[in-house]
Each structure stands twice: as C-alpha cells, then as structure tokens.
Design a protein around this motif. Structure first.
Motif, PDB file in Angstrom:
ATOM      1  N   ALA A  25       0.867  -1.185   0.000  1.00 15.77           N
ATOM      2  CA  ALA A  25       0.000   0.000   0.000  1.00 15.77           C
ATOM      3  C   ALA A  25       0.897   1.226   0.000  1.00 15.77           C
ATOM      4  O   ALA A  25       2.020   1.202   0.538  1.00 15.77           O
ATOM      5  CB  ALA A  25      -0.911   0.017   1.228  1.00 15.77           C
ATOM      6  N   GLU A  48      -4.955  -1.775   4.146  1.00 18.55           N
ATOM      7  CA  GLU A  48      -5.214  -2.153   2.754  1.00 18.55           C
ATOM      8  C   GLU A  48      -4.222  -3.171   2.191  1.00 18.55           C
ATOM      9  O   GLU A  48      -4.459  -3.735   1.128  1.00 18.55           O
ATOM     10  CB  GLU A  48      -5.197  -0.898   1.866  1.00 18.55           C
ATOM     11  CG  GLU A  48      -6.318   0.077   2.167  1.00 18.55           C
ATOM     12  CD  GLU A  48      -7.693  -0.446   1.775  1.00 18.55           C
ATOM     13  OE1 GLU A  48      -7.797  -1.170   0.757  1.00 18.55           O
ATOM     14  OE2 GLU A  48      -8.665  -0.129   2.486  1.00 18.55           O
ATOM     15  N   CYS A 112      -3.433   4.764  -1.668  1.00 15.17           N
ATOM     16  CA  CYS A 112      -4.419   5.250  -0.707  1.00 15.17           C
ATOM     17  C   CYS A 112      -4.436   6.775  -0.669  1.00 15.17           C
ATOM     18  O   CYS A 112      -3.383   7.414  -0.558  1.00 15.17           O
ATOM     19  CB  CYS A 112      -4.097   4.713   0.679  1.00 15.17           C
ATOM     20  SG  CYS A 112      -4.078   2.910   0.752  1.00 15.17           S
ATOM     21  N   ALA A 136      -7.735   3.324  -3.100  1.00 14.73           N
ATOM     22  CA  ALA A 136      -8.624   3.239  -1.940  1.00 14.73           C
ATOM     23  C   ALA A 136      -8.709   4.610  -1.288  1.00 14.73           C
ATOM     24  O   ALA A 136      -7.694   5.279  -1.095  1.00 14.73           O
ATOM     25  CB  ALA A 136      -8.100   2.216  -0.942  1.00 14.73           C
ATOM     26  N   VAL A 138      -9.361   6.365   2.059  1.00  9.60           N
ATOM     27  CA  VAL A 138      -9.273   5.886   3.439  1.00  9.60           C
ATOM     28  C   VAL A 138      -9.155   7.041   4.434  1.00  9.60           C
ATOM     29  O   VAL A 138      -8.833   8.165   4.067  1.00  9.60           O
ATOM     30  CB  VAL A 138      -8.064   4.939   3.616  1.00  9.60           C
ATOM     31  CG1 VAL A 138      -8.187   3.718   2.708  1.00  9.60           C
ATOM     32  CG2 VAL A 138      -6.749   5.651   3.371  1.00  9.60           C
TER      33      VAL A 138
END
Length: 158
Positions: A25, A48, A112, A136, A138
């Motif tokens: 990640a 993640e 992220c 993602a 987050v």
C-alpha cells in the motif's frame, strides 16, 4: 518503527516484499505538523495491504504547494515522525511535484488517498490504473488540517 529510505533502497525492499508474497500500500502527503487526521489516514492505509509505504513531499515541493512559511518542519523531521508510527513500514522523501513517477517505479497494489478525494478526483488515478493497481479512499472525514491547526495556534492568546 518504519525505515526512512532512499528511493533506490526502497525499490530493493519492495522487490524483497513482493518476492515474499506481500502486498504493498502507498500513501503520500506533506505531513507538516503531524495531527490525528494524518494518523487515522495512515492507519487506514495500512489496513489495505501487508506493507505501507509513505511518500513525503520534500521541502521545496511543500513550499510550492502550501506557500510562504511552509513547511514548518524540514522533510527529514517529518519523515522521522511518520516512520515512528507503528502502522508505517517505509518512508521516502520525494522531490517531484506529483507522486506519479514514484508510483510508476514502485507500482503498489493499492494507492491510498484521504477522504478529501473521490476515486475520480485522485490526481494519479491514470498512473495507478495504467499499471493495474487500485485506489482506496481511506481515513476519517477531512475535518483536520495543518492549515487550520496553524490558524488556531496563531489566534490563541499568549
């Protein structure tokens, strides 16, 4: 505690992690005056994948992004603070105006970004999609910022 690495060493560590079957990640930011929003963002990013890499803007790029008087802390200090978080495995300082070149070099499984972005507004979305990674969103709602924290400090009675 995570390691603050040169890019070349980081790429070696990423290769080692991939050979071991670990997922990667990636998160990035200025991280000038570490606050609870940063901690929550990085903790969520770490969930993640197996390994979390955090890329920190160098001092010149922070000045370009944030303006006069920034960064408050030099890049080396910001990197050391972020690396001290238990959820962070590796930290690298980058000089480019965007993390696109670093993403291309590392090719993390997941990139992220904080909740101030959407999947369609992530600046690096084409780079990530181009190598087959995923994005993602987050962290907690973006109601924390260094800018607001600095304003509160400036307004507080002495």
């Amino acid at each position: 505690m995570g390691d603050v690495l040169l890019r070349s060493v980081l790429l070696e560590r990423v290769a080692d992690a991939r050979r071991a079957g670990r997922t990667i990640a990636f998160a990035n930011g200025c991280f000038d005056l570490l606050h609870v929003g940063h901690v929550r963002y990085l903790d969520a990013a770490a969930q993640e994948a197996d390994v979390l890499i955090v890329a920190i803007n160098d001092d010149e790029s922070v000045r370009a992004l944030k303006g006069k008087g920034r960064p408050i802390l030099p890049a080396a200090a910001r990197a050391e603070l972020v690396a001290a978080l238990r959820c962070v495995d590796f930290v690298v300082i980058f000089p480019e105006s965007t993390v696109g070149p670093l993403l291309e070099a590392i090719r993390p499984d997941v990139h992220c970004k904080g909740t101030d972005y959407t999947l369609d507004s992530v600046p690096e979305r084409d780079v990530v999609r181009g190598y087959g990674g995923r994005i993602a969103i987050v962290g907690d709602p973006k109601d924390h910022s260094t800018r607001d924290l600095l304003a509160r400090i400036a307004e507080s009675p002495r």
